[in-house]
Motif scaffolding. Structure first.
Motif, mmCIF file in Angstrom:
data_model
loop_
_atom_site.group_PDB
_atom_site.id
_atom_site.type_symbol
_atom_site.label_atom_id
_atom_site.label_comp_id
_atom_site.label_asym_id
_atom_site.label_seq_id
_atom_site.Cartn_x
_atom_site.Cartn_y
_atom_site.Cartn_z
ATOM 1 N N GLY A 100 16.826 41.571 10.645
ATOM 2 C CA GLY A 100 18.191 41.075 10.697
ATOM 3 C C GLY A 100 18.791 41.220 12.075
ATOM 4 N N TYR A 125 15.517 46.644 6.164
ATOM 5 C CA TYR A 125 16.504 45.583 6.369
ATOM 6 C C TYR A 125 17.849 46.154 6.808
ATOM 7 C CZ TYR A 125 13.598 42.065 4.012
ATOM 8 O OH TYR A 125 12.593 41.190 3.668
ATOM 9 N N ILE A 131 21.210 38.876 6.906
ATOM 10 C CA ILE A 131 19.953 38.507 6.260
ATOM 11 C C ILE A 131 20.017 37.058 5.774
ATOM 12 C CG2 ILE A 131 18.299 39.118 4.459
ATOM 13 C CD1 ILE A 131 18.839 41.282 6.649
ATOM 14 N N LYS A 136 17.038 36.972 0.240
ATOM 15 C CA LYS A 136 17.871 37.830 -0.605
ATOM 16 C C LYS A 136 17.505 37.801 -2.081
ATOM 17 C CE LYS A 136 21.888 37.689 2.456
ATOM 18 N NZ LYS A 136 23.335 37.417 2.564
#
Length: 346
Positions: A100, A125, A131, A136
């Motif tokens: 990220g 993460y 993200i 997800k």
């Protein structure tokens, strides 16, 4: 899994395994190569600010609002900064740049090899807003497999292995994806023996929620490091309550001494005040649960751009600790013994 068995009882750096005794004074939360540019800044397409003597103070004060200040992707600059750290008495760095915010495992390996400074990199993460949507939907099991692979095989298409899980990014209130990543981190911790570092949301209840989720997923809270207490908890009693859960408390804004916090109305402590909180924790019996760092993630905190650099704690804070009555044993516990224990794969 022969490699995983071989790693037990050792510290896993970006250049390979080392014995815990080889780890010197350690910064437990830094970023050497990163891009943490906020999505709303990118959306404005503001053009990159060039840091100079006539704007460095203002850019640093705004910190995350100027495009260009929020990313540092040049390994040669990182190498120079790490060499300065070594000259100031620093022994090792934990880089917690996760997915990220543009991790660069190969770049970290280069910096470590060229500087001779051990670097431990993180897996996992960052916070939900960084993200991509397509990532997800992953289940807890899928996320756990990914994190385990980053520790046992390599990170993001490289053979550079992580030695800690995190920083796992959390917001307040906790997003569904972030909760799944926390649960996956707890599962991965059980399989790899790696400690977990968490970036909690900006609310006094957020660290306690993180502890609850990690514990509920079977994680070892005594090997959970809670970052950014400098901007999250503002009384000794709150810090005591968090330490009572068994987690490791991390004051990692050393070097940030400003009345303005770029993410909201927060009374940030000075380095003197941070040391008062730490002194109170020690007097309460929590010495073995304290680590410190700078969390450098903007250019203007680097020496090359007018900042204090990664050596600030060793150059300035350690002498301040001595003048405030910290013993050498207490300083070594915070900078050497606690990091060694936390980073050793259990």
């Amino acid at each position: 899994m022969a490699e995983a068995r071989e790693a037990k009882g050792k510290i896993q750096t970006v250049t390979g395994l080392i014995e815990p005794a080889a780890l010197g004074r350690t910064l437990m939360h830094e970023h050497l190569l990163w891009d943490i540019t906020r999505p709303e800044v990118l959306a404005e397409d503001p053009g990159e600010v060039m840091v100079s003597l006539d704007n460095v103070w203002e850019v640093n004060r705004r910190s995350t609002k100027d495009f260009g200040n929020q990313h540092m992707t040049d390994p040669s600059v990182a190498l120079d900064e790490v060499k300065r750290l070594r000259a100031d008495g620093g022994g090792a760095i934990v880089d917690l740049t996760t997915f990220g915010i543009k991790p660069d495992p190969a770049g970290l390996r280069y910096v470590s090899k060229e500087s001779g400074v051990p670097i431990v990199r993180g897996a996992g993460y960052y916070v939900d807003e960084y993200i991509p949507l397509e990532r997800k939907d992953a289940s807890v099991d899928e996320l756990a497999r990914e994190i385990v692979g980053q520790v046992t095989e390599g990170c993001w298409g490289t053979d550079v292995r992580a030695g800690i899980i995190g920083e796992i990014g959390c917001m307040w209130p906790l997003r569904d994806f972030e909760r799944r990543v926390l649960e996956a981190a707890a599962v991965a911790q059980g399989e790899t023996g790696a400690a977990i570092n968490v970036h909690p949301g900006r609310h006094a209840d957020a660290p306690f929620e993180v502890v609850e989720v990690v514990a509920g997923a079977g994680g070892d809270v005594t090997r959970l490091v809670m970052s950014h207490l400098d901007r999250t908890l503002f009384s000794a009693d709150e810090a005591f309550a968090l330490a009572d859960t068994g987690c490791v408390v991390e004051y990692d804004f050393f070097g940030i001494e400003t009345s303005y916090y770029w993410f909201g109305d927060v009374d940030l402590p000075t380095d003197y005040m941070r040391l008062r909180y730490i002194r109170a924790l020690i007097e309460r019996g929590f010495l073995s649960q304290i680590v410190i760092s700078h969390d450098i993630c903007t250019k203007t905190r680097l020496v090359a751009y007018g900042g204090h650099g990664y050596g600030h704690i060793f150059r300035n804070v350690v002498p301040l600790m001595r003048s405030k009555g910290f013993s050498e044993a207490e300083i070594d516990a915070i900078l050497i013994e606690n990091p060694r224990r936390i980073l050793t794969l259990a």
